[in-house]
Design a protein around this motif. Structure first.
Motif, PDB file in Angstrom:
ATOM      1  N   ALA A   1       0.844  -1.216   0.000  1.00  0.00           N
ATOM      2  CA  ALA A   1       0.000   0.000   0.000  1.00  0.00           C
ATOM      3  C   ALA A   1       0.868   1.250   0.000  1.00  0.00           C
ATOM      4  CB  ALA A   1      -0.940  -0.011   1.186  1.00  0.00           C
TER       5      ALA A   1
ATOM      6  N   TYR B   1      -6.276  12.730   3.841  1.00  0.00           N
ATOM      7  CA  TYR B   1      -6.149  11.513   3.032  1.00  0.00           C
ATOM      8  C   TYR B   1      -6.361  10.263   3.900  1.00  0.00           C
ATOM      9  CZ  TYR B   1      -4.371   8.270  -0.472  1.00  0.00           C
ATOM     10  OH  TYR B   1      -4.259   7.246  -1.383  1.00  0.00           O
TER      11      TYR B   1
ATOM     12  N   LYS C   1     -10.055   5.709   5.572  1.00  0.00           N
ATOM     13  CA  LYS C   1     -10.881   5.030   6.582  1.00  0.00           C
ATOM     14  C   LYS C   1     -12.355   5.078   6.192  1.00  0.00           C
ATOM     15  CE  LYS C   1      -7.727   5.968  10.369  1.00  0.00           C
ATOM     16  NZ  LYS C   1      -6.935   4.746  10.223  1.00  0.00           N
TER      17      LYS C   1
ATOM     18  N   ILE D   1       1.754   5.989   5.887  1.00  0.00           N
ATOM     19  CA  ILE D   1       1.641   7.442   6.071  1.00  0.00           C
ATOM     20  C   ILE D   1       1.686   7.820   7.550  1.00  0.00           C
ATOM     21  CG2 ILE D   1       0.124   9.448   5.668  1.00  0.00           C
ATOM     22  CD1 ILE D   1      -0.865   7.860   3.139  1.00  0.00           C
TER      23      ILE D   1
ATOM     24  N   LYS E   1     -13.386   2.636   3.659  1.00  0.00           N
ATOM     25  CA  LYS E   1     -13.481   1.280   4.208  1.00  0.00           C
ATOM     26  C   LYS E   1     -14.847   1.030   4.848  1.00  0.00           C
ATOM     27  CE  LYS E   1     -10.888  -1.716   7.262  1.00  0.00           C
ATOM     28  NZ  LYS E   1      -9.921  -1.745   8.350  1.00  0.00           N
TER      29      LYS E   1
ATOM     30  N   ILE F   1       4.822  15.132  -3.078  1.00  0.00           N
ATOM     31  CA  ILE F   1       5.512  14.996  -4.365  1.00  0.00           C
ATOM     32  C   ILE F   1       6.506  13.837  -4.320  1.00  0.00           C
ATOM     33  CG2 ILE F   1       5.246  17.408  -5.079  1.00  0.00           C
ATOM     34  CD1 ILE F   1       7.948  17.993  -4.022  1.00  0.00           C
TER      35      ILE F   1
ATOM     36  N   ALA G   1       2.377   4.182  -5.171  1.00  0.00           N
ATOM     37  CA  ALA G   1       3.460   5.006  -4.607  1.00  0.00           C
ATOM     38  C   ALA G   1       4.698   4.191  -4.202  1.00  0.00           C
ATOM     39  CB  ALA G   1       2.913   5.853  -3.458  1.00  0.00           C
ATOM     40  N   GLY G   2       4.986   4.123  -2.895  1.00  0.00           N
ATOM     41  CA  GLY G   2       6.173   3.383  -2.442  1.00  0.00           C
ATOM     42  C   GLY G   2       6.163   1.933  -2.915  1.00  0.00           C
TER      43      GLY G   2
ATOM     44  N   LEU H   1       4.172   3.667   1.304  1.00  0.00           N
ATOM     45  CA  LEU H   1       4.720   3.995   2.620  1.00  0.00           C
ATOM     46  C   LEU H   1       3.580   4.106   3.625  1.00  0.00           C
ATOM     47  CD1 LEU H   1       7.333   6.737   1.705  1.00  0.00           C
ATOM     48  CD2 LEU H   1       7.484   4.253   1.535  1.00  0.00           C
TER      49      LEU H   1
HETATM   50  C1  LIG Z   1      10.598  21.229  -3.046  1.00  0.00           C
HETATM   51  C2  LIG Z   1      11.315  20.217  -2.194  1.00  0.00           C
HETATM   52  C3  LIG Z   1      10.873  18.830  -2.488  1.00  0.00           C
HETATM   53  C4  LIG Z   1      11.417  17.858  -1.565  1.00  0.00           C
HETATM   54  C5  LIG Z   1      10.849  16.489  -1.828  1.00  0.00           C
HETATM   55  C6  LIG Z   1      11.120  15.581  -0.737  1.00  0.00           C
HETATM   56  C7  LIG Z   1      10.241  14.690  -0.344  1.00  0.00           C
HETATM   57  C8  LIG Z   1       8.896  14.447  -0.924  1.00  0.00           C
HETATM   58  C9  LIG Z   1       7.832  14.292   0.049  1.00  0.00           C
HETATM   59  C10 LIG Z   1       7.126  13.164   0.238  1.00  0.00           C
HETATM   60  C11 LIG Z   1       7.368  11.889  -0.481  1.00  0.00           C
HETATM   61  C12 LIG Z   1       6.539  10.788   0.115  1.00  0.00           C
HETATM   62  C13 LIG Z   1       6.440   9.632  -0.801  1.00  0.00           C
HETATM   63  C14 LIG Z   1       5.265   8.801  -0.402  1.00  0.00           C
HETATM   64  C15 LIG Z   1       5.090   7.590  -0.852  1.00  0.00           C
HETATM   65  C16 LIG Z   1       3.958   6.740  -0.422  1.00  0.00           C
HETATM   66  O1  LIG Z   1       4.010   5.558  -0.610  1.00  0.00           O
HETATM   67  S1  LIG Z   1       2.612   7.462   0.356  1.00  0.00           S
HETATM   68  C17 LIG Z   1       1.417   6.163   0.480  1.00  0.00           C
HETATM   69  C18 LIG Z   1       0.634   6.028  -0.777  1.00  0.00           C
HETATM   70  N1  LIG Z   1      -0.318   4.949  -0.672  1.00  0.00           N
HETATM   71  C19 LIG Z   1      -1.569   5.072  -1.038  1.00  0.00           C
HETATM   72  O2  LIG Z   1      -2.015   6.116  -1.481  1.00  0.00           O
HETATM   73  C20 LIG Z   1      -2.421   3.872  -0.861  1.00  0.00           C
HETATM   74  C21 LIG Z   1      -3.487   4.088   0.134  1.00  0.00           C
HETATM   75  N2  LIG Z   1      -4.252   2.860   0.363  1.00  0.00           N
HETATM   76  C22 LIG Z   1      -5.216   2.445  -0.486  1.00  0.00           C
HETATM   77  O3  LIG Z   1      -5.511   3.043  -1.495  1.00  0.00           O
HETATM   78  C23 LIG Z   1      -5.911   1.168  -0.100  1.00  0.00           C
HETATM   79  O4  LIG Z   1      -5.683   0.898   1.259  1.00  0.00           O
HETATM   80  C24 LIG Z   1      -5.477  -0.058  -0.938  1.00  0.00           C
HETATM   81  C25 LIG Z   1      -3.987  -0.262  -0.948  1.00  0.00           C
HETATM   82  C26 LIG Z   1      -5.997   0.124  -2.374  1.00  0.00           C
HETATM   83  C27 LIG Z   1      -6.109  -1.340  -0.345  1.00  0.00           C
HETATM   84  O5  LIG Z   1      -7.473  -1.158  -0.209  1.00  0.00           O
HETATM   85  P1  LIG Z   1      -8.285  -1.999   0.884  1.00  0.00           P
HETATM   86  O6  LIG Z   1      -8.010  -3.425   0.834  1.00  0.00           O
HETATM   87  O7  LIG Z   1      -9.711  -1.585   0.753  1.00  0.00           O
HETATM   88  O8  LIG Z   1      -7.614  -1.527   2.250  1.00  0.00           O
HETATM   89  P2  LIG Z   1      -8.171  -0.464   3.261  1.00  0.00           P
HETATM   90  O9  LIG Z   1      -8.546   0.778   2.529  1.00  0.00           O
HETATM   91  O10 LIG Z   1      -9.202  -1.149   4.045  1.00  0.00           O
HETATM   92  O11 LIG Z   1      -6.941  -0.114   4.191  1.00  0.00           O
HETATM   93  C28 LIG Z   1      -6.721  -0.828   5.370  1.00  0.00           C
HETATM   94  C29 LIG Z   1      -6.216   0.105   6.458  1.00  0.00           C
HETATM   95  O12 LIG Z   1      -4.925   0.610   6.058  1.00  0.00           O
HETATM   96  C30 LIG Z   1      -4.934   2.030   6.047  1.00  0.00           C
HETATM   97  N3  LIG Z   1      -3.998   2.388   5.012  1.00  0.00           N
HETATM   98  C31 LIG Z   1      -4.029   1.983   3.754  1.00  0.00           C
HETATM   99  N4  LIG Z   1      -2.949   2.424   3.105  1.00  0.00           N
HETATM  100  C32 LIG Z   1      -2.205   3.123   3.993  1.00  0.00           C
HETATM  101  C33 LIG Z   1      -0.953   3.798   3.923  1.00  0.00           C
HETATM  102  N5  LIG Z   1      -0.233   3.829   2.817  1.00  0.00           N
HETATM  103  N6  LIG Z   1      -0.500   4.385   5.051  1.00  0.00           N
HETATM  104  C34 LIG Z   1      -1.200   4.341   6.208  1.00  0.00           C
HETATM  105  N7  LIG Z   1      -2.390   3.705   6.326  1.00  0.00           N
HETATM  106  C35 LIG Z   1      -2.877   3.106   5.236  1.00  0.00           C
HETATM  107  C36 LIG Z   1      -6.362   2.377   5.857  1.00  0.00           C
HETATM  108  O13 LIG Z   1      -6.609   3.659   6.358  1.00  0.00           O
HETATM  109  C37 LIG Z   1      -7.035   1.304   6.728  1.00  0.00           C
HETATM  110  O14 LIG Z   1      -6.842   1.635   8.094  1.00  0.00           O
HETATM  111  P3  LIG Z   1      -7.808   1.134   9.271  1.00  0.00           P
HETATM  112  O15 LIG Z   1      -7.756  -0.337   9.236  1.00  0.00           O
HETATM  113  O16 LIG Z   1      -9.159   1.662   8.973  1.00  0.00           O
HETATM  114  O17 LIG Z   1      -7.236   1.708  10.526  1.00  0.00           O
END
Ligand SMILES: CCCCC/C=C\C/C=C\CCC/C=C/C(=O)SCCNC(=O)CCNC(=O)[C@H](O)C(C)(C)COP(=O)(O)OP(=O)(O)OC[C@H]1O[C@@H](n2cnc3c(N)ncnc32)[C@H](O)[C@@H]1OP(=O)(O)O
Length: 203
Positions: free
Chosen positions: A8, A194, A199, A12, A202, A85, A54-55, A10
């Motif tokens: 999923a 986000y 949540k 968050i 879900k 970003i 993403a990650g 990083l």
């Molecule tokens: C100008 C200067 C510039 C400098 C630049 C420097 C840095 C740049 C800055 C930042 C860079 C950051 C890079 C980030 C990378 C990432 O990876 S961010 C994470 C992106 N991930 C997502 O968007 C995915 C989100 N999740 C989903 O879309 C869905 O969960 C799914 C993967 C499609 C699965 O769906 P499903 O099976 O329905 O699962 P649930 O929705 O039920 O999720 C279960 C629980 O997990 C929680 N959750 C899901 N994903 C995340 C996550 N990535 N982080 C934290 N939590 C997550 C979700 O809320 C549920 O939680 P609860 O069980 O309800 O508590």
């Protein structure tokens, strides 16, 4: 393997409402993981069993070859949709995978691709039915393991060293950029919203 989800991305919650030293440590660990995987001498094949945003997409792109399950899954660097970003090494890795123009569109739109679309643009190399993803990955692995190791490794290093050296020399600056960016009030608000939306989806 978790059904339906390869990764999923990083966690968050590791950079939401955290202290600067905690986000520093988190980002340093991610750099380590990426450098080790992207720079590995081993053959690495990602068996993408489900969603890979993403990650998750970054980890898959760090491998030598990607097999993705068919189905209602998506893969891509969707950071802009979260109001954040992709850092330069995410961008470079994607450029090295699908080319400059597709990366430019993909990143600005925060595009998440279906397995078929991902295969079309070369983000994944092969798509397979979900129950055969590991089997397809194993079959491909056999091909890669037949190549003389020293020649494959040197070739991989020639292709990948530029990015590895670039990130290695900028690690501190990159950590600083990450932490100062994600600790901004506006970014913390976006991340909070986000997480809420995930949540809500879900329930
Ligand atoms: C100008 C200067 C510039 C400098 C630049 C420097 C840095 C740049 C800055 C930042 C860079 C950051 C890079 C980030 C990378 C990432 O990876 S961010 C994470 C992106 N991930 C997502 O968007 C995915 C989100 N999740 C989903 O879309 C869905 O969960 C799914 C993967 C499609 C699965 O769906 P499903 O099976 O329905 O699962 P649930 O929705 O039920 O999720 C279960 C629980 O997990 C929680 N959750 C899901 N994903 C995340 C996550 N990535 N982080 C934290 N939590 C997550 C979700 O809320 C549920 O939680 P609860 O069980 O309800 O508590």
């Amino acid at each position: 393997m978790v059904p339906n989800i390869f990764s999923a991305g990083l966690d968050i919650t590791e950079f939401y409402q955290k202290k600067p030293e905690e986000t520093d440590a988190f980002w340093r660990t991610l750099q380590d993981v990426f450098l080790r995987l992207y720079g590995s001498k081993l053959v690495t094949i990602a068996a993408i069993s489900g969603h890979s945003p993403a990650g998750g997409c970054l980890l898959a792109m760090a491998c030598d070859y990607r097999v993705m399950a068919t189905g209602k899954y998506t893969i891509g660097l969707n950071e802009t949709l979260l109001g954040i970003i992709a850092p330069f090494w995410f961008i470079e890795t994607m450029k090295n995978t699908i080319g400059h123009r597709e990366t430019e569109k993909s990143l600005q739109l925060g595009k998440l691709y279906s397995p078929e679309q991902a295969e079309n643009i070369g983000l994944v190399d092969q798509i397979c039915p979900p129950d055969d993803v590991l089997g397809c990955a194993r079959k491909e692995m056999v091909k890669w393991l037949k190549i003389p190791d020293h020649a494959r490794i040197l070739t991989k290093q020639l292709m990948r060293n530029e990015l590895i050296n670039n990130l290695s020399s900028k690690r501190k600056e990159d950590i600083y950029n990450f932490t100062s960016f994600v600790q901004k009030d506006s970014i913390q608000r976006s991340l909070g919203l986000y997480l809420e939306s995930l949540k809500k989806k879900k329930s």
